[in-house]
Design a protein around this motif. Structure first.
Motif, PDB file in Angstrom:
ATOM      1  N   THR A 149      18.100 -15.082 -87.170  1.00  0.00           N
ATOM      2  CA  THR A 149      18.299 -16.524 -87.126  1.00  0.00           C
ATOM      3  C   THR A 149      17.016 -17.316 -87.373  1.00  0.00           C
ATOM      4  OG1 THR A 149      18.149 -16.396 -84.714  1.00  0.00           O
ATOM      5  CG2 THR A 149      20.351 -16.414 -85.684  1.00  0.00           C
ATOM      6  N   CYS A 153      17.003 -20.302 -90.231  1.00  0.00           N
ATOM      7  CA  CYS A 153      16.940 -21.728 -89.915  1.00  0.00           C
ATOM      8  C   CYS A 153      15.580 -22.340 -90.186  1.00  0.00           C
ATOM      9  CB  CYS A 153      17.348 -21.972 -88.465  1.00  0.00           C
ATOM     10  SG  CYS A 153      16.123 -21.450 -87.251  1.00  0.00           S
ATOM     11  N   PRO A 175      21.346 -24.249 -86.156  1.00  0.00           N
ATOM     12  CA  PRO A 175      22.410 -23.241 -86.337  1.00  0.00           C
ATOM     13  C   PRO A 175      23.192 -23.446 -87.630  1.00  0.00           C
ATOM     14  CG  PRO A 175      22.442 -24.142 -84.107  1.00  0.00           C
ATOM     15  CD  PRO A 175      21.533 -25.017 -84.920  1.00  0.00           C
ATOM     16  N   GLU A 176      23.488 -24.698 -87.941  1.00  0.00           N
ATOM     17  CA  GLU A 176      24.231 -24.958 -89.168  1.00  0.00           C
ATOM     18  C   GLU A 176      23.363 -24.732 -90.398  1.00  0.00           C
ATOM     19  OE1 GLU A 176      27.368 -28.132 -91.118  1.00  0.00           O
ATOM     20  OE2 GLU A 176      26.228 -28.725 -89.351  1.00  0.00           O
ATOM     21  N   VAL A 204      28.846 -19.725 -85.877  1.00  0.00           N
ATOM     22  CA  VAL A 204      27.551 -19.345 -85.324  1.00  0.00           C
ATOM     23  C   VAL A 204      27.733 -19.187 -83.824  1.00  0.00           C
ATOM     24  CG1 VAL A 204      25.144 -20.006 -84.981  1.00  0.00           C
ATOM     25  CG2 VAL A 204      26.300 -20.584 -87.120  1.00  0.00           C
ATOM     26  N   HIS A 207      23.189 -15.499 -81.051  1.00  0.00           N
ATOM     27  CA  HIS A 207      22.052 -15.042 -81.848  1.00  0.00           C
ATOM     28  C   HIS A 207      22.430 -14.646 -83.268  1.00  0.00           C
ATOM     29  CE1 HIS A 207      23.990 -11.424 -80.328  1.00  0.00           C
ATOM     30  NE2 HIS A 207      23.403 -10.753 -81.303  1.00  0.00           N
ATOM     31  N   ALA A 209      24.852 -15.557 -87.152  1.00  0.00           N
ATOM     32  CA  ALA A 209      25.771 -16.319 -87.994  1.00  0.00           C
ATOM     33  C   ALA A 209      26.745 -15.329 -88.614  1.00  0.00           C
ATOM     34  CB  ALA A 209      25.012 -17.075 -89.085  1.00  0.00           C
ATOM     35  N   TYR A 349      28.804 -25.689 -83.012  1.00  0.00           N
ATOM     36  CA  TYR A 349      27.464 -25.112 -82.887  1.00  0.00           C
ATOM     37  C   TYR A 349      26.883 -25.233 -81.486  1.00  0.00           C
ATOM     38  CZ  TYR A 349      27.954 -25.196 -87.922  1.00  0.00           C
ATOM     39  OH  TYR A 349      28.422 -25.004 -89.210  1.00  0.00           O
ATOM     40  N   SER A 350      27.295 -26.240 -80.739  1.00  0.00           N
ATOM     41  CA  SER A 350      26.891 -26.368 -79.339  1.00  0.00           C
ATOM     42  C   SER A 350      27.809 -27.375 -78.670  1.00  0.00           C
ATOM     43  CB  SER A 350      25.427 -26.824 -79.203  1.00  0.00           C
ATOM     44  OG  SER A 350      25.310 -28.215 -79.433  1.00  0.00           O
TER      45      SER A 350
END
Length: 371
Positions: A149, A153, A175-176, A204, A207, A209, A349-350
């Motif tokens: 990751t 990112c 994350p995206e 995602v 840890h 994707a 994502y969150s």
């Protein structure tokens, strides 16, 4: 010892007390990836209805073979491949009762020799060393996990550039960013082989994707997928961002919203949808109670299906901190944006992530009464 996962009992080595159990020389089994495997099974169930001719499934880096065993239990003609002889022996024992087979082969060599309807690439770290072979050896559905990751990112910038042939950026929607970097790299690799790769489900989680790409051997369609690649321009000061499709970006010298010269450009990345909403809803419907992560999957997948297709998400806490006011409940925040006339949705994502077509200034005004 034995563990039961998704109604299937398999043999593993070591004790189930962490992400990597037992001694270093034991065959790897990761309980933290159970959500990944649960969703994989749900995808295989939904995809069997979508493509009735799909029958063969390859787990290209099988380790204990739990993923291939679960696919075999669903009726797939499953093959588990690994280069480690102990892993092959263990996977073979787990697959035996379901009719699958385990083979001691290097994934790249195996995938250049034959074709499977569904190929699953779940390596330790980046999947890109296997991408060309995986595209070559997949007829219908390519399932890919990336656990590196930080390069994805942009936190490890140079590694991200090398592995994914792009400029990744470390932003609050990292994350995206990582998911879109991954999909973009895979789409380009597929297009180089005259195959169109389109993501029909992606997520995602923690840890890693994960994306599921439907492939079509059609040069015209492969060229068309490249139209969904492009660039994101992100202002580090006011948090506004724009995106543009194409291969040659017009990089802004300053932010058009606040005038700041701290503008980051990322790309090329995938700017299109990361999932097919209808298919992802069908995947959600295939999650069953015998799955250990059923609760999380049933929360995650509908959120993925309902996300706007905008290529970045916002974090409400980050925005509210910048605005100097307290955060509120996410449902309340998203509803306020909708009531103001803007498209808005939660993002998977969150818990504080959302998507909207509104500008940051418009969001601030639309939610001002919530403070």
């Amino acid at each position: 010892m034995e563990v039961t996962e998704g109604g299937v009992t398999v043999e593993i080595e070591g004790a189930r007390d962490g992400a990597s159990e037992g001694r270093a020389d034991e065959v790897f089994y990761n309980p933290e990836m159970e959500l990944n495997r649960d969703i994989t099974v749900a995808v295989l169930r939904a995809y069997a209805d979508r493509e009735s001719r799909a029958e063969t499934y390859l787990d290209a880096m099988a380790a204990s073979g739990v993923r291939a065993t679960r696919a075999a239990a669903e009726g797939w003609d499953a093959t588990a491949a690994d280069v480690d002889d102990d892993a092959v022996a263990l996977a073979g024992r787990n697959l035996a009762q379901y009719g699958g087979e385990a083979v001691q082969r290097d994934a790249n060599a195996l995938l250049h020799e034959g074709v499977y309807d569904v190929v699953d690439v779940d390596p330790y770290g980046s999947p890109m060393p296997f991408a060309d072979a995986a595209v070559a050896g997949t007829r219908n559905l390519l399932c890919v996990t990336a656990t590196d990751t930080a390069p994805l990112c942009g936190a490890h910038f140079e590694s991200g550039v090398r592995r994914y042939d792009t400029l990744p950026r470390n932003t609050e929607y990292h994350p995206e960013m990582g998911l879109r970097v991954l999909i973009g790299a895979l789409v380009r690799r597929a297009a180089s082989r005259d195959k169109a790769a389109v993501p029909i489900c992606s997520h995602v989680s923690r840890h890693y994707a994960r994306t599921y790409l439907e492939l079509e051997a059609n040069a015209t369609e492969a060229t068309a997928t490249l139209d969904s690649l492009g660039f994101v321009h992100h202002c580090e000061d006011c948090l506004e961002r724009d995106h543009e499709f194409g291969r040659l970006p017009e990089v802004p010298e300053s932010c058009p919203y606040c005038g700041s010269n701290r503008v980051l450009t990322a790309g090329p990345i995938w700017l299109g949808p990361v999932a097919d909403a209808g298919f992802t809803e069908r995947v959600a419907a295939e999650v069953t109670d015998d799955m250990g992560e059923a609760k999380r999957a049933r929360k995650l997948l509908p959120t993925v299906a309902g996300e706007l297709e905008t290529p970045t998400h916002y974090d409400q806490h980050r925005l509210c901190k910048q605005w100097g006011r307290p955060a509120v409940g996410m449902d309340e925040f998203v509803d306020a944006l909708r009531e103001a006339g803007f498209d808005a949705s939660h993002a998977h994502y969150s818990g504080t992530a959302f998507k909207s077509a509104a500008t940051v200034a418009e969001m601030r005004e639309a939610t001002a009464d919530l403070a």
